[in-house]
Write a protein that holds these residues in place. Structure first.
Motif, mmCIF file in Angstrom:
data_model
loop_
_atom_site.group_PDB
_atom_site.id
_atom_site.type_symbol
_atom_site.label_atom_id
_atom_site.label_comp_id
_atom_site.label_asym_id
_atom_site.label_seq_id
_atom_site.Cartn_x
_atom_site.Cartn_y
_atom_site.Cartn_z
ATOM 1 N N GLU A 383 4.895 17.716 -7.036
ATOM 2 C CA GLU A 383 4.415 18.428 -8.220
ATOM 3 C C GLU A 383 2.903 18.340 -8.327
ATOM 4 O O GLU A 383 2.309 17.262 -8.163
ATOM 5 N N ASP A 384 2.309 19.479 -8.626
ATOM 6 C CA ASP A 384 0.862 19.560 -8.851
ATOM 7 C C ASP A 384 0.062 19.022 -7.669
ATOM 8 O O ASP A 384 -1.054 18.509 -7.849
ATOM 9 N N ALA A 385 0.658 19.128 -6.471
ATOM 10 C CA ALA A 385 -0.020 18.670 -5.242
ATOM 11 C C ALA A 385 -0.555 17.258 -5.391
ATOM 12 O O ALA A 385 -1.686 16.942 -5.009
ATOM 13 N N LEU A 386 0.276 16.384 -5.974
ATOM 14 C CA LEU A 386 -0.140 14.995 -6.183
ATOM 15 C C LEU A 386 -0.495 14.314 -4.864
ATOM 16 O O LEU A 386 -1.448 13.533 -4.790
ATOM 17 N N LEU A 387 0.264 14.604 -3.833
ATOM 18 C CA LEU A 387 -0.027 14.036 -2.510
ATOM 19 C C LEU A 387 -0.813 15.052 -1.687
ATOM 20 O O LEU A 387 -0.575 16.260 -1.793
ATOM 21 N N PRO A 388 -1.720 14.583 -0.870
ATOM 22 C CA PRO A 388 -2.066 13.181 -0.604
ATOM 23 C C PRO A 388 -2.926 12.578 -1.701
ATOM 24 O O PRO A 388 -3.608 13.299 -2.442
ATOM 25 N N LEU A 389 -2.896 11.255 -1.768
ATOM 26 C CA LEU A 389 -3.666 10.522 -2.763
ATOM 27 C C LEU A 389 -5.077 10.245 -2.259
ATOM 28 O O LEU A 389 -5.317 10.177 -1.056
ATOM 29 N N ALA A 518 7.097 5.611 -15.180
ATOM 30 C CA ALA A 518 6.841 6.988 -15.605
ATOM 31 C C ALA A 518 6.733 7.093 -17.123
ATOM 32 O O ALA A 518 5.957 7.903 -17.649
ATOM 33 N N ALA A 519 7.521 6.272 -17.838
ATOM 34 C CA ALA A 519 7.503 6.314 -19.310
ATOM 35 C C ALA A 519 6.148 5.923 -19.873
ATOM 36 O O ALA A 519 5.827 6.265 -21.025
ATOM 37 N N LYS A 520 5.354 5.230 -19.087
ATOM 38 C CA LYS A 520 4.026 4.831 -19.538
ATOM 39 C C LYS A 520 2.971 5.896 -19.256
ATOM 40 O O LYS A 520 1.787 5.690 -19.521
ATOM 41 N N GLY A 521 3.435 7.023 -18.709
ATOM 42 C CA GLY A 521 2.509 8.126 -18.449
ATOM 43 C C GLY A 521 1.813 8.054 -17.114
ATOM 44 O O GLY A 521 0.838 8.775 -16.884
ATOM 45 N N ILE A 522 2.303 7.202 -16.204
ATOM 46 C CA ILE A 522 1.706 7.082 -14.873
ATOM 47 C C ILE A 522 2.495 7.941 -13.892
ATOM 48 O O ILE A 522 3.718 7.788 -13.785
ATOM 49 N N PRO A 523 1.857 8.862 -13.185
ATOM 50 C CA PRO A 523 2.584 9.661 -12.183
ATOM 51 C C PRO A 523 3.170 8.749 -11.102
ATOM 52 O O PRO A 523 2.505 7.803 -10.649
ATOM 53 N N VAL A 524 4.395 9.043 -10.704
ATOM 54 C CA VAL A 524 5.095 8.198 -9.742
ATOM 55 C C VAL A 524 5.324 8.953 -8.436
ATOM 56 O O VAL A 524 5.875 10.065 -8.432
ATOM 57 N N VAL A 525 4.893 8.339 -7.350
ATOM 58 C CA VAL A 525 5.248 8.778 -5.995
ATOM 59 C C VAL A 525 6.340 7.835 -5.516
ATOM 60 O O VAL A 525 6.109 6.637 -5.334
ATOM 61 N N GLN A 544 7.064 12.382 -9.682
ATOM 62 C CA GLN A 544 6.242 13.574 -9.491
ATOM 63 C C GLN A 544 6.189 13.970 -8.013
ATOM 64 O O GLN A 544 6.019 15.148 -7.695
ATOM 65 N N ALA A 545 6.339 12.988 -7.145
ATOM 66 C CA ALA A 545 6.427 13.254 -5.705
ATOM 67 C C ALA A 545 7.481 12.327 -5.123
ATOM 68 O O ALA A 545 7.707 11.220 -5.635
ATOM 69 N N PHE A 546 8.137 12.803 -4.046
ATOM 70 C CA PHE A 546 9.234 12.011 -3.465
ATOM 71 C C PHE A 546 9.182 12.168 -1.944
ATOM 72 O O PHE A 546 9.163 13.293 -1.423
ATOM 73 N N VAL A 547 9.173 11.033 -1.253
ATOM 74 C CA VAL A 547 9.045 11.005 0.201
ATOM 75 C C VAL A 547 10.228 10.259 0.806
ATOM 76 O O VAL A 547 10.550 9.137 0.385
#
Length: 601
Positions: A383-389, A518-525, A544-547
């Protein structure tokens, strides 16, 4: 004068040796005993043809030098000429299925399911070459690889040993793998063994060693076809399968072993049983032995009772149940494999050119494994091109498999069922160690309790399965099950990994960690480490991203390389990813189809 071909020379030498052998010497060549039940004197006195290490069975401190010394002692015993003994060099065998991973400090490659996602036969051939070189460093001659299973049900605990559920993908790797292992059958090669013949990936409900109840046309189309390129590449050995085909055990199946494999397909190498595999043919062990050898078994892999196996095999011959022509055929095949491999010309293990080589576990070998990791990763969501970091990002790294080389290597690594610590895997990097090397602002908190959006821009949460192998990796709705053994005195009754293919039921701690962060508002990979695709709908939705990282082996740095953008995502699914945990999950539309994978860069 007509020059003899190599094949003719081998055949002539094999016949010459066979003519000089006593019955005891012939039968000894047909036995493969396990090292913990075998001394060098046993090899000499019983004319044993081969010895193996089962999973986790290792000499001394499990260092390279310990292996060379052990193999040298066995080889020396096999070459004794005492009391008129005919010297025939011994073969030593191991399960080097994703690197020579029984040995401490080995380069451990991704398991086959990950390599299948790379869609790169040339890469897999290179990984097989490295594995062969590390096997040679220990003085070993023979590896029980490649696995050419075509897994059709992810409930099976050996799914990760299958390159793909698509036989065409499996077949695409077969010839290169054999070439990588065997090379030119000179000093730089070891003997390959394709397994398991045949239908191991097609059992009902994915039960390990169960029954593959399909037509012959389907058996050939799906499960035999990957063997064809392996055979064409000069494969020397094949291992029989524990499973049954339409109710008949493959270890005693004359049609499959002799009529099809040796007859129609022209296989002129040897067929070896799986671990105590003949035991399940009949409750009377002698009868079972006779059934197996008459069906076409050439070598008996026996864990402990090899002396009894040898004695009963002789009784079967003396009673006329097993004809001498079948014994001679088996021994002729064994001798031919040893001759084609050049074993009679090779020096003792201690003096071989690759023995004790410092290339074992070297940086050059690990770089190839790291490349294999990078190419095997499959990006399922972004989502939203979160990766790459960004390397400058403040990254929280969490999850039970974030800093655990044992988890990322999986089964058949140091121990049969694998290991669950960093300390057990000597060398390499965990996924966390790889991230730490590239991202100076990253921090490790496996439980995620320190997650704070004021401190962390993103979280990488590494979740999934813990190590397992074979039946103990099965997922069975009914829990423990009897798997169709023909020998009621020796049932298969291993405790399975679980009852469902839904990750949230198998490992609820993973979803809890993802949702808490995630509930704390931190995007999760989310990075999934495991041996098969599982139902992860809730975990996907919360991320937000899954590998899918599969079982990447010792080089976790390869995962970090791609997460942080040094290399693009490359892999595509070699198995469809399930949507439903129902037993009939394959009848429903998958969450992601085979071949799916988001690419970057």
């Amino acid at each position: 004068m007509t020059t003899m071909t190599r094949h003719e020379i081998v055949a002539e030498r094999a016949e010459s040796l066979l003519a000089r052998m006593s019955l005891a010497q012939k039968l000894g060549q047909m036995i493969m005993s396990e090292r913990m039940a075998t001394t060098p004197d046993d090899v000499r006195d019983f004319h044993l043809g081969s010895v193996l290490s089962g999973g986790g069975s290792a000499p001394g401190a499990n260092a390279v030098g310990d292996w060379v010394a052990m193999n040298d002692a066995y080889w020396t015993a096999s070459m004794s000429e005492a009391n008129g003994r005919l010297p025939i060099p011994l073969l030593y065998a191991v399960d080097a299925v994703h690197g020579h991973a029984n040995v401490l400090g080995a380069t451990v490659f991704p398991h086959n399911i990950g390599l299948g996602c790379a869609r790169d036969p040339e890469l897999v051939e290179r990984t097989a070459r490295v594995m062969a070189k590390e096997v040679l460093a220990t003085g070993v001659d023979w590896t029980f690889a490649p696995t050419l299973a075509v897994a059709q049900n992810i409930h099976w605990g050996r799914t990760y040993e299958s390159f793909s559920e698509d036989p065409a993908v499996v077949a695409s790797y077969a010839a290169g793998y054999v070439r990588g292992v065997q090379h030119d059958l000179g000093t730089d090669g070891v003997i390959a063994c394709a397994k398991h013949w045949v239908g191991d990936g097609g059992t009902t409900a994915g039960n390990d060693q169960g029954d593959t109840a399909i037509s012959e046309e389907e058996l050939e189309r799906t499960h035999m076809s990957p063997y064809y390129p392996a055979l064409e590449a000069g494969l020397l050995t094949v291992m029989a399968s524990f499973n049954s085909w339409n109710g008949d055990k493959c270890h005693g199946h004359r049609y499959l072993l002799t009529d099809v494999l040796k007859g129609r397909l022209g296989f002129d190498g040897l067929v070896v049983s799986d671990w105590d595999g003949v035991d399940y043919l009949h409750e009377d062990y002698g009868t079972a032995i006779g059934m197996a050898v008459n069906a076409g078994m050439d070598v008996f892999m026996v864990s402990l009772e090899w002396k009894r196996c040898l004695e009963l095999l002789q009784q079967q011959v003396e009673a006329g149940i097993v004809p001498m022509s079948r014994i001679d055929d088996a021994v002729r095949r064994i001798l031919s494999v040893k001759l084609r491999f050049g074993l009679f010309e090779k020096p003792r293990p201690a003096d071989r050119s690759w023995s004790n080589s410092d290339s074992f576990g070297s940086a050059a070998h690990r770089e190839i494994a790291r490349e294999a990791v990078r190419k095997s990763l499959v990006l399922l969501k972004n989502e939203d091109a979160l990766l790459p970091l960004s390397r400058a990002a403040r990254i929280l790294v969490a999850g039970k498999s974030a800093h655990n080389r044992g988890h990322q290597c999986g089964g058949f690594t140091v121990a049969w069922q694998g290991e669950t610590t960093n300390e057990a895997i000597v060398g390499g990097t965990s996924i966390w160690e790889g991230i730490q090397a590239l991202a100076p602002m990253a921090a490790l908190d496996e439980h995620g309790t320190s997650a704070d959006p004021a401190l962390h821009d993103v979280a990488i949460v590494v979740i999934g399965e813990k190590p397992y192998a074979e039946g103990m990796g099965d997922l069975r709705l009914g829990g423990r099950v009897e798997k169709g053994s023909h020998n009621p005195a020796k049932p298969h009754n291993l405790a399975p990994y679980g009852k469902t293919i839904e990750l949230a039921q198998l490992h609820p701690e993973d979803l809890a960690l993802i949702t808490a962060i995630a509930a704390k508002g931190i995007p999760v990979v989310t990075v999934f480490v495991g041996g098969r695709p599982l139902v992860v709908n809730a975990e996907l939705d919360a991320s937000q991203a899954f590998v899918a990282a599969w079982l990447p082996g010792s080089e976790g740095q390869g995962v970090a390389d791609v997460l942080l953008g040094d290399y693009p995502f490359h892999g595509t699914l070699s198995f469809a990813w399930p949507q439903s945990a129902a037993p009939s999950y394959k009848d429903e539309a998958p969450r992601f189809a085979r071949g799916y994978g988001i690419t970057t860069g």
